[in-house]
Design a protein around this motif. Structure first.
Motif, short mmCIF file in Angstrom:
data_model
loop_
_atom_site.label_atom_id
_atom_site.label_comp_id
_atom_site.label_asym_id
_atom_site.label_seq_id
_atom_site.Cartn_x
_atom_site.Cartn_y
_atom_site.Cartn_z
N LYS A 457 42.28 -2.65 54.34
CA LYS A 457 41.12 -3.31 55.16
C LYS A 457 40.97 -2.08 55.71
CE LYS A 457 42.12 -8.07 56.10
NZ LYS A 457 42.50 -8.79 57.41
N TYR A 461 36.56 -0.50 56.27
CA TYR A 461 35.74 -0.42 56.88
C TYR A 461 35.25 1.62 57.06
CZ TYR A 461 36.80 -4.75 59.43
OH TYR A 461 36.83 -6.15 59.74
N THR A 462 36.39 1.88 56.75
CA THR A 462 36.02 3.36 56.51
C THR A 462 35.05 3.81 55.34
OG1 THR A 462 37.91 4.17 56.58
CG2 THR A 462 36.71 5.60 55.86
N PRO A 471 29.40 0.40 64.31
CA PRO A 471 31.10 0.43 64.23
C PRO A 471 30.88 -0.92 66.17
CG PRO A 471 30.53 3.08 65.02
CD PRO A 471 29.18 2.76 64.41
N LEU A 505 33.46 -5.54 64.86
CA LEU A 505 34.46 -4.93 63.72
C LEU A 505 35.59 -3.46 64.73
CD1 LEU A 505 31.86 -2.10 62.18
CD2 LEU A 505 32.33 -4.40 61.11
N GLU A 506 35.14 -3.44 65.94
CA GLU A 506 37.16 -3.39 66.07
C GLU A 506 37.60 -4.88 66.54
OE1 GLU A 506 38.93 -0.66 70.07
OE2 GLU A 506 36.78 -1.15 70.00
N LEU A 509 39.20 -5.81 63.23
CA LEU A 509 40.07 -4.38 62.46
C LEU A 509 41.39 -5.26 62.99
CD1 LEU A 509 40.90 -3.08 59.66
CD2 LEU A 509 40.25 -1.16 60.94
N ALA A 517 36.40 -9.39 56.97
CA ALA A 517 36.50 -8.33 56.03
C ALA A 517 36.02 -8.04 54.84
CB ALA A 517 38.54 -8.70 55.91
N VAL A 520 32.35 -7.29 55.51
CA VAL A 520 32.08 -5.78 55.81
C VAL A 520 31.85 -5.24 54.40
CG1 VAL A 520 33.12 -3.78 56.30
CG2 VAL A 520 33.29 -5.45 58.08
N THR A 607 33.35 8.95 61.51
CA THR A 607 33.85 7.77 60.44
C THR A 607 35.77 8.05 61.28
OG1 THR A 607 32.85 7.57 58.91
CG2 THR A 607 34.44 6.77 58.44
N LEU A 611 37.80 4.59 63.24
CA LEU A 611 39.12 3.97 63.02
C LEU A 611 40.35 5.37 63.55
CD1 LEU A 611 38.95 2.33 60.13
CD2 LEU A 611 37.00 4.04 60.15
#
Length: 770
Positions: A457, A461-462, A471, A505-506, A509, A517, A520, A607, A611
């Motif tokens: 995952k 996200y990256t 973000p 997103l935070e 993940l 996921a 995204v 990025t 992450l």
């Protein structure tokens, strides 16, 4: 008078007999000397002695990890022998060493008269160090009832030639480098490392006397097997040293009061520290020397078992020991829990189809099948019990079991893999390919490919953030059906979410939310995600299917570790790096190796920082929070857990500024998973190995540079970009008119034939239960 004497019939007969014996002896000696009983090495051959030497595998600090050998021998120089070692050898084995020319005639006469004629065992032996060296170098052959005589004469010839070529110091050096010690070790250096875990130069008087004492009978006086007997023999050596004036009587008595204290290290290929790593090193070195056509001066290829190479590696032996201890502690307990959870319904007990499929892969089964036996007849044959050594976590045991029982026994064991890399170079610091190399040779780091679950995952996200996703973007958590992917509907394991909310997103993940996921991934684009994976070192094929968001891709553990190094190496992945240098036995450098780090950044600093912040939240609040709550770890750690469909694979990636560690746990047979998510989820099955290893590192100040390292403070831009609430609610009109989007959706790619069957094994779960 003499003539008259020889006229005596008996004197004449005795004289003729003695002359005949003399002629026979001279003829016999000559037949050996000139090679009629086998070639005797000449001076030229003796002057260029070649002895097989063990190849040494060393850790990053030059500490011995293990060896590859036909004979466990390591040669060292005379200057490396402590004087008390030389004195102990001469006092015990050859008191007149500096006086004879290889054969001690005086000692031989003493042995003949006192031992043979008078039956007095106190006379000692007639063998010299040089004679023993000749025997060590060339061994003995079988000549029937004449064996002892032929071999002794042969050795005396070789011994005299050795004395003509070499100095006494050189003879002692040759002897101590070739003489066999206990436990199949050859040479004093190997013996010193084996029994006392130190080099010869650091041996104490008592340790030297112990090893020299074992030469009389290296099995009977083995200090590991027979410590009391060995100690008595050591004391004899000390007494001999005092007798010949090498040490005082007082020092002899004082040393005799001490007990033998071993620090035993056995460097067998299948045992000892880092056996999987050493096997990988062997493969890499053999391949490298062959491909680069690196040869010896005489044009011969190097032999890793006999040419005494020195291989300097990147492994940290102490970290490796901590990793192995952590793995063993955890896996032993996890195996017990795993078996209890299944109980009598365990697949290795009840699934006959599964066992039969494994039986059919056996060479014995295939051989009997070729002979025309029926399946029933073959299985009957495989059910015949025989004594077999079985692996257990308690201790090895020998039981009378059939081949089928043995299959079922090994089918139940969970296995594991662990790889720790220095992120800036890719240097391998710890490497565990399985639970026990003696029984499970398959290496789960470089050989095995498994679905990686939610550990994929962060790559999704990256790619999304690199392709413009903010973000602080929010996504609805509610599951949707993808009508163009055979009505695929990914769900979350946990139901403790408000489906009316959109989550950040935070949050998604760090809690490993499956539904978000996939969304995204859709936002980023599958091709962009796969391209991002390639940029950070993933070489295995990744299919263009939505389930990669949940970790359906099958990767090597080493690939995953390489990819994650990029998060603490300026966005650049570092290739796992095993060897720094290879030398020949004389210290000549044959090859040097440098780290392989991708020059181009795989993604931006922005990025990367985002992450790392997200994955720190995973540890502090999300699926890996037991690192804080249960293991009380306060280090700077980012991480990601992962669990695959039907709980078949548990993963954890622990990221620290100076160390990246990946752990995997699962059954070797893909058809068997954990019985429940509670046991099988990555946070429970794989994370504890990392946690226990880090606890041990924290207690050892030698690892302060790793354990006390801190992540860089994120930039102001990143801080502002992630400063948002974990969730938000849709506005009234969006909820009123956008309801259908929550129920069904089309994925942004073309439908593929047979896709649904592929998806079945790819569903990951949310590990919020942790």
């Amino acid at each position: 008078m003499i003539k008259k004497l020889f006229k005596n019939r008996w004197i004449k007969r005795i004289s003729i007999l003695l002359f005949a014996v003399f002629v026979i002896f001279i003829g016999f000696y000559g037949s050996i000397y000139f090679g009629l009983w086998g070639k005797v090495p000449n001076k030229k051959e003796l002057a260029s002695l070649k002895q097989n030497q063990a190849t040494e595998v060393l850790d990053k600090d030059g500490i011995l990890l293990g060896k590859f050998y036909t004979f466990d021998r390591q040669s060292i120089k005379y200057k490396d022998f402590p004087q008390h070692l030389i004195n102990a050898l001469i006092a015990t084995e050859d008191a007149r060493f500096y006086e004879h020319d290889g054969v001690d005639n005086k000692s031989l006469l003493r042995v003949f008269f006192k031992t043979i004629l008078l039956a007095d065992d106190s006379s000692g032996g007639g063998s010299t160090i040089t004679l023993q060296l000749a025997k060590n170098l060339y061994g003995r052959k079988d000549y029937g009832y004449l064996s002892i005589v032929v071999n002794k004469v042969r050795e005396s010839i070789v011994a005299k030639r050795i004395e003509e070529i070499y100095s006494k110091q050189e003879i002692l050096t040759l002897y101590l480098n070739t003489v066999p010690f206990s436990d199949n070790t050859y040479g004093i250096e190997s013996a010193a490392h084996t029994f006392f875990n130190k080099s010869t130069s650091k041996l104490s008087l008592a340790e030297s006397a112990t090893l020299i004492g074992s030469l009389k009978a290296n099995h009977s006086y083995n200090p590991r097997l027979f410590p009391e007997r060995s100690q008595l023999r050591r004391d004899v050596v000390l007494q001999q040293m005092a007798k010949y004036g090498y040490i005082s009587k007082e020092l002899s008595l004082k040393t005799m009061q001490t007990k033998i204290e071993l620090d035993y290290q056995y460097y067998a290929p299948n045992q000892g520290v880092a056996p999987y790593f050493r096997n990988e090193i062997k493969k890499q070195v053999v391949k490298f020397l062959d491909e680069k056509a690196i040869k010896k001066e005489n044009g011969e290829k190097y032999n890793i078992y006999t040419d005494g190479l020195k291989i300097y590696t990147t492994l940290d032996i102490q970290l490796q020991k901590y990793a192995e201890e952590a793995m063993q502690e955890h896996m032993k307990n996890l195996q017990t829990t795993y078996e209890k959870a299944y109980g009598k319904n365990a697949p290795w007990l009840t699934n006959e189809k599964l066992k039969l499929s494994l039986a059919k892969k056996l060479k014995k089964y295939q051989r009997l099948e070729k002979q025309g036996l029926s399946e029933k007849q073959i299985l009957d044959s495989l059910q015949q019990p025989k004594e077999t050594e079985l692996f257990t976590w308690e201790e090895r045991k020998i039981e009378k079991v059939s081949t089928l029982d043995s299959l079922a026994h090994y089918l139940k064991f969970l296995n594991t893999g662990l790889l720790s890399l220095e992120p800036k170079t890719g240097a391998v610091r710890a490497y565990i390919g399985g639970i026990d190399y003696r029984y499970f040779k398959y290496d789960h780091i470089v050989q095995s490919k498994r679905q990686v679950g939610s550990t994929f995952k962060p790559i999704v996200y990256t790619a999304a953030i690199e392709n413009g996703l903010e973000p602080c973007s929010y996504f609805p958590i509610k599951a949707v059906t993808y009508t163009d992917v055979e009505n695929w509907k990914p769900t979350n394991a946990s139901e403790n979410y408000d489906e009316e909310l959109n989550y950040s997103l935070e949050f998604a993940l760090s809690r490993s939310v499956n539904t978000i996921a996939v969304k995204v991934l859709q936002e980023a684009g599958i091709k962009n995600v796969i391209e991002q994976a390639k940029k950070i070192g993933i070489e295995s094929e990744i299919k263009e299917v939505p389930s990669i968001a949940l970790g359906s891709a099958e990767l090597h553990l080493s690939e995953l570790a390489k990819a994650y190094t990029s998060f603490v190496n300026e966005g650049r992945p570092s290739t796992p790096f095993f060897i720094t240098k290879i030398e020949d036995k004389n210290g000549t450098v044959l090859a040097e190796f440098k780290p392989e780090t991708t020059a181009e950044e795989a993604y931006s600093d922005f990025t990367k920082e985002v992450l790392v912040e997200f994955m720190q939240t995973t540890v502090n609040e999300g699926t890996a929070k037991r690192l804080r709550s249960q293991y009380n770890l306060t280090n700077d750690i980012a991480g990601k857990t992962g669990t695959t469909q039907d709980n078949k694979d548990g993963w954890f990636v622990g990221i620290m500024p100076e160390l990246v560690t990946v752990t995997w746990v699962g059954n070797d047979d893909h058809r068997i998973g954990f019985s429940s998510t509670g046991i099988g989820q990555g946070a429970n099955s794989a994370l504890p190995i990392f946690a226990k290893m880090l606890q041990k590192m924290n207690a050892d100040e030698r690892f302060n540079a790793i354990t006390q390292a801190r992540f860089e403070e994120p930039s102001t831009e990143v801080k502002e970009a992630i400063a948002c609430e974990i969730s938000e609610k849709d506005g009234f009109f969006k909820r009123l008119f956008g309801g259908k989007e929550k129920e069904e959706k089309k994925f942004k790619k073309k439908k593929k034939k047979g896709f649904f069957s592929f998806l079945k094994g790819d569903k990951d779960e949310d590990e919020q239960a942790d």
